[in-house]
Design an enzyme around this catalytic site. Structure first.
Site, mmCIF file in Angstrom:
data_model
loop_
_atom_site.group_PDB
_atom_site.id
_atom_site.type_symbol
_atom_site.label_atom_id
_atom_site.label_comp_id
_atom_site.label_asym_id
_atom_site.label_seq_id
_atom_site.Cartn_x
_atom_site.Cartn_y
_atom_site.Cartn_z
ATOM 1 N N SER A 15 16.960 126.809 -45.752
ATOM 2 C CA SER A 15 15.580 126.792 -45.240
ATOM 3 C C SER A 15 14.946 128.164 -45.512
ATOM 4 O O SER A 15 15.613 129.064 -46.038
ATOM 5 C CB SER A 15 15.585 126.484 -43.749
ATOM 6 N N LEU A 17 12.744 129.135 -47.678
ATOM 7 C CA LEU A 17 12.504 129.559 -49.066
ATOM 8 C C LEU A 17 11.009 129.698 -49.336
ATOM 9 O O LEU A 17 10.610 130.248 -50.360
ATOM 10 C CB LEU A 17 13.099 128.554 -50.057
ATOM 11 N N GLY A 18 10.205 129.183 -48.437
ATOM 12 C CA GLY A 18 8.762 129.329 -48.624
ATOM 13 C C GLY A 18 8.087 128.077 -49.163
ATOM 14 O O GLY A 18 7.170 128.176 -49.996
ATOM 15 N N ILE A 21 4.350 128.299 -48.286
ATOM 16 C CA ILE A 21 3.566 129.197 -49.144
ATOM 17 C C ILE A 21 3.438 128.609 -50.552
ATOM 18 O O ILE A 21 2.384 128.706 -51.186
ATOM 19 C CB ILE A 21 4.232 130.601 -49.216
ATOM 20 N N ASP A 150 19.848 117.131 -45.016
ATOM 21 C CA ASP A 150 19.855 117.057 -43.552
ATOM 22 C C ASP A 150 19.774 115.598 -43.110
ATOM 23 O O ASP A 150 19.040 114.808 -43.715
ATOM 24 C CB ASP A 150 18.601 117.738 -42.948
ATOM 25 N N GLN A 195 21.824 123.008 -58.727
ATOM 26 C CA GLN A 195 22.344 121.747 -59.286
ATOM 27 C C GLN A 195 22.828 120.827 -58.166
ATOM 28 O O GLN A 195 22.585 119.626 -58.185
ATOM 29 C CB GLN A 195 23.492 122.029 -60.259
ATOM 30 N N CYS A 384 -6.714 135.738 -25.310
ATOM 31 C CA CYS A 384 -6.269 134.750 -24.323
ATOM 32 C C CYS A 384 -5.567 135.455 -23.160
ATOM 33 O O CYS A 384 -6.239 136.089 -22.354
ATOM 34 C CB CYS A 384 -5.414 133.682 -24.998
ATOM 35 N N GLN A 388 -6.993 137.947 -20.131
ATOM 36 C CA GLN A 388 -6.708 137.736 -18.710
ATOM 37 C C GLN A 388 -6.072 138.982 -18.098
ATOM 38 O O GLN A 388 -6.390 139.373 -16.970
ATOM 39 C CB GLN A 388 -5.812 136.506 -18.538
ATOM 40 N N HIS A 510 -8.894 131.804 -29.358
ATOM 41 C CA HIS A 510 -7.967 132.362 -30.355
ATOM 42 C C HIS A 510 -8.660 132.561 -31.704
ATOM 43 O O HIS A 510 -8.622 131.663 -32.545
ATOM 44 C CB HIS A 510 -6.773 131.421 -30.536
ATOM 45 N N GLU A 512 -7.695 134.284 -34.097
ATOM 46 C CA GLU A 512 -6.713 134.410 -35.191
ATOM 47 C C GLU A 512 -6.503 133.095 -35.945
ATOM 48 O O GLU A 512 -6.101 133.106 -37.102
ATOM 49 C CB GLU A 512 -5.381 134.945 -34.665
#
Ligand code: GLN
Length: 534
Positions: A15, A17-18, A21, A150, A195, A384, A388, A510, A512
């Site tokens: 897992s 590996l991107g 992206i 998996d 492979q 957030c 507060q 938020h 972001e």
């Protein structure tokens, strides 16, 4: 209208590996060639969504405009494509089973035994096709979470196999991302794990069309040829993705590997002109050649795992580039901060951001950080829970309400300056029940927020249960902490600022989640500006 084309991205060997992206980068290139593209993530875990997962388990929970709590990869998709995603873009095994079981209870399958094949796989296929419906997209890229082999991902791979058969080679492609490790002892790049993982895919009935090899070192033509030969793919369909210093370089690397051209040719779509990537390249040039540098403290309790704050970290990259400024993020653990050591812990910072969060752990550290920023005129950005905490701090130290707190932490406080929202009081279920998604906010003209947005009406995404207690509205305003952003329907306070401070902005929402490469978020941009001036 031509048929929608589907691209599936699977992962092999390990897992991380991107795949996210890679999917976002390919989508970016196809978009830059004039295609409308969206990306979907299928997650093999049994939670209905990641909303109730601890960030240590799964990184940040990303929230869409329509209020879905989703995988953080959706954040990458939006940041790369500058196009919003929705609930349909993230599907988990939990959600698939939930729909199938609801149908079973309704009697939709009366008389039948409900099974993984065909019922679960049919539901997976329905969800995949759903994103492509409505003539909005030319191409849908679907990323399959997990690693091939998996147990959990088997029904997804089987669904892809069926779709490939149903749609035909020209309408459906499988890209497999794998690892080619480099062994320093022998000085070789090894293809055997690749492979083997292709063999796993074949065992599950899928011949990949394109292989993307993640590697530390550039691979020779011979290595790629060998992979092509043993994995049964075209020679030009083996491309490498080499480790880079910023994820935003990956689209350009994929462009030089001609991944977009290979994909389009296989799908029978015109390649057309050179992709329009001017703005993207300008962003990268600014990012790599900063004229300023600032140190910003990110105060949070999950800092051991920066993925917990993924969108915040990326927003700083976007806003940094726009300001031609290198943003060095200093991760400060909120549990390590006390009233006594705060000036030591936050020494030398040009600005402080207190992160979102839940629960009591580390809360006093966050409150101390807000006080330190307020008293020392250091730019402060509270998101957030970060807003507060600033409210609680102001109540305690300026309004002299010594026991002031949020009822999330102290439900007996006599001064609940942050309190549970009215509509939350009857809610018992934890999953998907917060105030989620986009809500309006009206901004006062005389404010830092207005300076940033340059408009009075904005829409931002939310994820919270607690709110500023309007009983204290006048006390705060008269003493210099001003509610400058209000939700027009509920009167809920959305933005708090401190008058006369260099830059002190707390937001209940938020920001972001909506910063992208092409549209860095205005509050992050202004915050960095204030940090540079500091
Ligand atoms: N725990 C706080 C609330 O529920 C803040 C949530 C957050 O920071 N996302 O209101």
């Amino acid at each position: 209208m031509a048929e929608v084309k589907y691209i599936f991205v699977t992962g092999g060997v390990t897992s991380s590996l991107g795949k996210g992206i890679l999917s976002a980068s390919l989508a970016k290139l196809l978009q830059a060639r004039g295609y409308s593209v969206t990306i979907q993530k299928l997650d093999p875990y049994i939670n209905v969504d990641p909303g109730t997962l601890n960030p240590y388990e799964h990184g940040e929970c990303f929230v869409t405009i329509d209020g879905a709590e989703t995988d953080l990869d959706l954040g990458h998709y939006e940041r790369f494509l500058n196009v919003p995603t929705s609930q349909a873009n993230n599907v988990t095994t939990g959600r698939i089973y939930q729909s199938v079981i609801e149908k079973e209870r309704r009697g939709d399958y009366l008389g039948k035994t409900v099974q993984v094949i065909p019922h679960i796989t049919d539901e997976i296929k329905r969800r995949i096709k759903l994103v492509g419906s409505g003539n909005k997209f030319d191409i849908v890229i679907t990323e399959i979470g997990g690693t091939v082999g998996d147990i959990e991902s088997l029904p997804y791979i089987e669904s892809v196999r069926q779709l490939k058969w149903e749609m035909g080679a020209q309408n459906c492609l499988v890209i497999h991302l794998t690892l080619v490790p480099y062994l320093p002892a022998t000085g070789e790049s090894k293809t055997k794990p690749t492979q083997h993982s292709v063999k796993d895919l074949l065992e599950e009935g899928i011949q990949p069309d394109i292989l993307v090899l993640r590697t530390q070192r550039s691979l020779s033509r011979d290595v790629k040829r060998k992979v092509a030969l043993f994995c049964n793919v075209d020679e030009n369909a083996v491309v490498e993705t080499i480790d880079v210093s910023t994820i935003y370089e990956v689209p350009l690397n994929m462009l030089s590997e001609k991944l977009d051209q290979t994909v389009l040719k296989k799908l029978g779509l015109p390649v057309g002109e050179e992709p329009a990537l001017t703005e993207w390249k300008e962003f990268l040039t600014r990012l790599k050649n900063p004229k300023h540098s600032v140190k910003v403290g990110l105060v949070g309790k999950y800092i051991e795992l920066p993925d917990a704050y993924k969108s915040i970290c990326e927003s700083f990259i976007h806003a940094g580039s726009l300001n031609e400024c290198e943003v060095q993020l200093v991760l400060v653990h909120s549990e390590d901060i006390t009233e006594k050591n705060v000036s030591e812990k936050l020494k030398g910072l040009n600005g402080i951001l207190v992160a979102p969060g839940f629960g009591a752990r580390g809360i006093e550290g966050k409150i101390s950080a807000a006080r330190f920023a307020r008293e020392n005129n250091i730019p402060y950005f509270g998101i957030c829970l970060g807003m507060q905490c600033a409210v609680v701090e102001f109540a305690r130290n300026v309004l002299k309400l010594e026991d002031a707190h949020s009822t999330e932490i102290d439900h007996k406080t006599k001064n609940p300056v942050i309190d549970l929202m009215e509509e939350q009081k009857s809610i018992i279920d934890k999953g998907g029940t917060m105030r989620l998604g986009a809500y309006k906010c009206i901004i006062s003209k005389n404010s830092k927020a207005f300076e940033a947005y340059k408009r009075t009406e904005i829409i931002e995404r939310h994820r919270h249960r607690y709110e500023f207690n309007n009983r204290y509205f006048d006390d705060f305003r008269q003493n210099g902490m001003i509610p400058v952003g209000i939700n027009p329907e509920s009167n809920l306070v959305e933005i708090m600022e401190i008058a006369g401070h260099k830059w002190f902005v707390g937001v209940q929402f938020h920001p972001e989640y909506s910063s992208t490469v092409i549209n860095p978020h205005p509050l992050f941009v202004q915050f960095i500006k204030a940090c540079i001036e500091k």
